[in-house]
Write a protein that holds these residues in place. Sequence first.
Motif, PDB file in Angstrom:
ATOM      1  N   CYS A 568      57.009  95.314  81.285  1.00 39.51           N
ATOM      2  CA  CYS A 568      57.851  95.336  80.085  1.00 39.51           C
ATOM      3  C   CYS A 568      59.186  95.981  80.412  1.00 39.51           C
ATOM      4  O   CYS A 568      59.348  96.640  81.445  1.00 39.51           O
ATOM      5  N   GLN A 569      60.129  95.817  79.498  1.00 40.97           N
ATOM      6  CA  GLN A 569      61.475  96.340  79.731  1.00 40.97           C
ATOM      7  C   GLN A 569      61.477  97.856  79.930  1.00 40.97           C
ATOM      8  O   GLN A 569      62.182  98.370  80.821  1.00 40.97           O
ATOM      9  N   ALA A 570      60.722  98.574  79.126  1.00 42.10           N
ATOM     10  CA  ALA A 570      60.743 100.038  79.206  1.00 42.10           C
ATOM     11  C   ALA A 570      60.224 100.523  80.553  1.00 42.10           C
ATOM     12  O   ALA A 570      60.856 101.346  81.227  1.00 42.10           O
ATOM     13  N   SER A 571      59.052 100.043  80.957  1.00 41.13           N
ATOM     14  CA  SER A 571      58.479 100.476  82.231  1.00 41.13           C
ATOM     15  C   SER A 571      59.405 100.127  83.392  1.00 41.13           C
ATOM     16  O   SER A 571      59.644 100.952  84.282  1.00 41.13           O
ATOM     17  N   GLN A 572      59.931  98.899  83.369  1.00 41.07           N
ATOM     18  CA  GLN A 572      60.760  98.448  84.490  1.00 41.07           C
ATOM     19  C   GLN A 572      62.035  99.287  84.592  1.00 41.07           C
ATOM     20  O   GLN A 572      62.416  99.730  85.684  1.00 41.07           O
ATOM     21  N   ALA A 573      62.693  99.517  83.464  1.00 47.29           N
ATOM     22  CA  ALA A 573      63.929 100.303  83.480  1.00 47.29           C
ATOM     23  C   ALA A 573      63.664 101.743  83.886  1.00 47.29           C
ATOM     24  O   ALA A 573      64.422 102.335  84.674  1.00 47.29           O
ATOM     25  N   MET A 574      62.595 102.339  83.362  1.00 50.23           N
ATOM     26  CA  MET A 574      62.286 103.729  83.702  1.00 50.23           C
ATOM     27  C   MET A 574      61.908 103.867  85.171  1.00 50.23           C
ATOM     28  O   MET A 574      62.235 104.871  85.817  1.00 50.23           O
ATOM     29  N   ALA A 575      61.204 102.874  85.710  1.00 43.83           N
ATOM     30  CA  ALA A 575      60.811 102.932  87.125  1.00 43.83           C
ATOM     31  C   ALA A 575      62.034 102.935  88.031  1.00 43.83           C
ATOM     32  O   ALA A 575      62.038 103.575  89.087  1.00 43.83           O
ATOM     33  N   ILE A 576      63.079 102.230  87.620  1.00 43.03           N
ATOM     34  CA  ILE A 576      64.327 102.227  88.393  1.00 43.03           C
ATOM     35  C   ILE A 576      65.092 103.523  88.160  1.00 43.03           C
ATOM     36  O   ILE A 576      65.543 104.178  89.108  1.00 43.03           O
ATOM     37  N   ALA A 589      64.032  94.961  91.816  1.00 43.33           N
ATOM     38  CA  ALA A 589      63.443  95.450  90.573  1.00 43.33           C
ATOM     39  C   ALA A 589      64.392  95.220  89.397  1.00 43.33           C
ATOM     40  O   ALA A 589      63.955  94.894  88.284  1.00 43.33           O
ATOM     41  N   VAL A 590      65.679  95.369  89.631  1.00 39.76           N
ATOM     42  CA  VAL A 590      66.671  95.101  88.585  1.00 39.76           C
ATOM     43  C   VAL A 590      66.674  93.616  88.232  1.00 39.76           C
ATOM     44  O   VAL A 590      66.758  93.239  87.047  1.00 39.76           O
ATOM     45  N   ARG A 591      66.575  92.760  89.243  1.00 39.79           N
ATOM     46  CA  ARG A 591      66.516  91.321  88.969  1.00 39.79           C
ATOM     47  C   ARG A 591      65.321  90.990  88.072  1.00 39.79           C
ATOM     48  O   ARG A 591      65.428  90.186  87.129  1.00 39.79           O
ATOM     49  N   VAL A 592      64.173  91.639  88.344  1.00 40.60           N
ATOM     50  CA  VAL A 592      62.992  91.427  87.506  1.00 40.60           C
ATOM     51  C   VAL A 592      63.262  91.893  86.079  1.00 40.60           C
ATOM     52  O   VAL A 592      62.894  91.219  85.108  1.00 40.60           O
ATOM     53  N   LEU A 593      63.928  93.034  85.948  1.00 41.56           N
ATOM     54  CA  LEU A 593      64.259  93.552  84.620  1.00 41.56           C
ATOM     55  C   LEU A 593      65.167  92.585  83.870  1.00 41.56           C
ATOM     56  O   LEU A 593      64.940  92.295  82.680  1.00 41.56           O
ATOM     57  N   VAL A 594      66.175  92.075  84.533  1.00 38.88           N
ATOM     58  CA  VAL A 594      67.101  91.143  83.889  1.00 38.88           C
ATOM     59  C   VAL A 594      66.365  89.876  83.458  1.00 38.88           C
ATOM     60  O   VAL A 594      66.608  89.340  82.357  1.00 38.88           O
ATOM     61  N   ASP A 595      65.437  89.405  84.274  1.00 40.04           N
ATOM     62  CA  ASP A 595      64.637  88.231  83.887  1.00 40.04           C
ATOM     63  C   ASP A 595      63.821  88.531  82.631  1.00 40.04           C
ATOM     64  O   ASP A 595      63.702  87.678  81.743  1.00 40.04           O
TER      65      ASP A 595
END
Length: 780
Positions: A568-576, A589-595
Motif C-alpha cells: 500500500c501507499q503508506a507502507s511503501q512510502a514509509m519504507a523509503i 521502490a519509488v517506482r513501485v510507489l508511483v505505480d
Amino acid sequence: MFSLDFISASREYSTLEKMVPAPLLRRSFRLEGLPAVRAKVTVCGLGFYEIYINGTKITKGLIAPYISNPDDILYYDEYDIAPYIREGENVLGLMLGNGMLNCPGGDIWDLQDVRYRSAPKAALRCEVEPEKGESVVFETDEAFLCAPGPIYFDDLRAGEFYDANREIPGWNEPGFDASGWTPAIKAETPRGECRLAAAEPIGAVREIKPVSIRRGSIGEDPHFRKTLPVVEPQGEEAAREGWLYDFGVNAAGLCRLKIKGKPGQKVILQFGETLDAEGRLDLRGMTFLPKALNHRDIYICKGDGEEIWMPSFTYHGFRYCLVLGLEEGQAKEELLTYVVMNSLLRSRGSFTCSDPVINALQEAALVSDMANFYYFPTDCPHREKNGWTADAALSTEQMLINYEPEVSYREWLHNIRKAQREDGALPGIIPTGGWGFEWGNGPAWDSIIVYLPYYIWKYRGDTGIVRENAEAIVRYINYITARRDELGLIHIGLGDWCHSARSGEPKAPLEFTDTAMCMDICHKAWVIFDACGMKAQAAFADAVYGEFRTAAKKYLIDTHTMTALGDCQASQAMAIFYDLFDEAEKPEAVRVLVDMIRQNRGLMDFGVLGNRAIFHVLSAYGYTDLAMNMIKGPAYPSFGYWLEQGATSLWESFWPEGAAPASCNHHFWGDISGWMYEALGGIHVNPKDTSPDEILIKPCFAKGLDHVSARHVLPLGELSVEWTRDDGGVTLKLQVPEGCRGAVVADAGMQFDDGTHYKPLAGGTYRMLPIEMRDTKYYG
C-alpha cells in the motif's frame, strides 16, 4: 518561595449533575509608605485563576497558569504589583475555575476518578516592601474571605455559564463591605513538583466580525453520550432555533457578547464547526458531552443597560455560533465578536505561491496549528482539547518552521517526563490522570519523547533540550525493546490513523508502522546523543536501531519486488522515508510507489503516518508534480477536496460529502506545510544532521507554479527564497544570513545558466534554465 498552603472556598465541587459556582476570594491589607520598592505576588490557582489588585485584572492570559496534572506539576505565576499598590487599604482578589483540577466534561478519559479531583483552590504569597515603613508579607490562609461568584458552571471542554445578577460590585476593591463573606478553609496540597509557568501565555491574536447572520437551528440530534435532566429542562430542550452567526473561519477562542437585555434574559451561545445539508448547525462530530453542556456558553442578563461579557475559564473551536434566547431586534452584528486566541507564539516563517489552492491549504494549516496550541499542541479545540502525542509528533517539524514553539515545547516536555511510567511507557495524552497507557499510544505516539528534542536541536541547535530528556529517551528505548515479538517486530499501538479511504481503516499492517517508527525513534536518538557527545547513549540507540532494521528488512520488505508489507501507499512510502530500503534499492521502490498511486487514479490512500512520508519521498525522487496534484486535487480524498467542501482549517478525516463529520480542526495533517517549504520553497535546514547553520536550497519547480516565496528565521537570521518562472527559465533570489554554509542545487532537468548544477550557498540572484534550453542557447 512560598509555602504552598492551599485554601478553598468549600469542599464541594461541580459535577455534570450539580453545578457549584466559581468562588471569589479576597484579602485586604494596609500599606503605609509609598512608593513600593518591591511588590510581588506569586500565585498557584487550581485549576485556573484570575487575579486582581485593587479592582484591576492583571492575569497573564486566558486559563492561567497552565493545563497540567497537579499531582505531576503545580504551576505558579509571578506578578509585579508595584504599579497597582496604593497607600492605605489594598485588596488582592482571586476568581477560581475548575481547569484540570476538576473536569466534569472529561469523564471519557477517566478524569472523574483522578486522585487530585477537588474544588478549586489556590496558594499565594504577597510581598510588598515600601520605601518607608514596614513590609507586608502574607500567604493564603483563613484571612482570605470567600463568596460564590457569577460563574455558576465552568468546564474546560463544555463551556461557561454566567449569571450577571450574581455579580458583586466592588468585591475586589478597597472599601468593600465583606462582612457577609466566609473565611477560606485549608485545602490539601497536590503532590506535584512546583514550577514557574514558562510557556507563552494564551491571549487574543485577532478579532473577527460575522460574515453573515441569519435565522438558524440545530440539526438532527446526534447520539449524545448521556442526558442530564437536572440541567436540561424542557424549555431549553425546545430552544433549538435562533440566530446563526457565521464568522467565516474555523479557528479557536471565545465570543465576546455585547447586549442590552431584559432582566433575567438567558442567552445561549451554541458553538459548532459545520452545517448539515439543510444548513443547520451540525453537532454530530461533538457527542462527548451531554446536550445542554455541549460546547456552549450561557449568559443571564441583568437588564440595566449595555452588558459586555466574555468567559474566563474555557474556550471553543468553532466557525458558527447559534444564538438562542434573543429578543426581536437583538441579532445585530455587534452582538458577537469572535476573539481568536491561542498561545502567543511568534511567527518564524511564511510561504506563498502563485497557486491559490496551495496558499489556502497553507493558511488552513496555520489556522489549525494555532487553534490547537493552548500551552501545548492539542488534537482539537472543541470536543477533546487533549495533548495527543502523535498529533504533536507529526506536526513538530512544520511547527518549528512556521513558529517559535520551543519554549512551550520545553515546558510540555516536563509534563511528558512526569507522565512517563517507571518502565518507560508513555500515555497517548499528556497531561493525563492515568488514562492512555492501555489504549491510544504506541511508537508513533510515543515518538514525541524523541521528536521534540530532535527537531528543536535540528532547527535551533539546542543541545540542552537533549540532555534534559536523555534519561527519558533511554528509558523509553529500553521499554520498547522489551515489547518486541519473537521476530523482533513491534505491534502494540495505534497505526496509520484516520486513513483516507472511506472505511478509515489502515492498510499498512501495525507491525510495519510500529517497527518503522521504532527504527526512526532510535535513529533520531542516536543523532542527538552523538551531537551532544553522549557516546554510551548514542551507541545504545544505534545498536537497537540496527536490531530493528535487521528484523524489518527480513520480515517487512520484499527486495525481489521492492515492495513493503501491506502493498500500500503508506507502507511503501514509509519504507523509503525511514530507510527500510537501502539507498540502492530506493529508486525501484519509488517506482513501485508511483505505480501504486497511478493505479489508484493519482489519489491519496493512506493515513497520518503515510502522510508524513509520502510527499517528501515523491519530491526527493522527482515526482513533485504528482505530489502536488495529490494534495490539491479536488476529487475525494484530497486536501483540495476539503477546500471544495468549504474547509478553512485542516480536518481530522476524509469523510465523503454528506457523511457525519468528525473534527474539522486537526493539525496532524499539517506536514503538508513543511513539504511546501522544503519541496516548493527548497529550504532544507540541517539536511545532514550537523548544524542548523548548514542549509541546502533545492526548490522543485512544479508545473503550474509560476512563483514561490518562502522565508524562515534561522538562529543566524532570516533566510528567504523567491523564485519566478519567466522566459522559459527560472530566476531564483536568495537572502542568506551571514555565517550560514551549504549549497544551492538545481532541480532535476535544470541547470544554472553557466551549465553547472551546484553552487556554494550565497545570497544573490541565480538564473536556471531547462537543460535542453540551455544547450540550445549555448551550443545551438
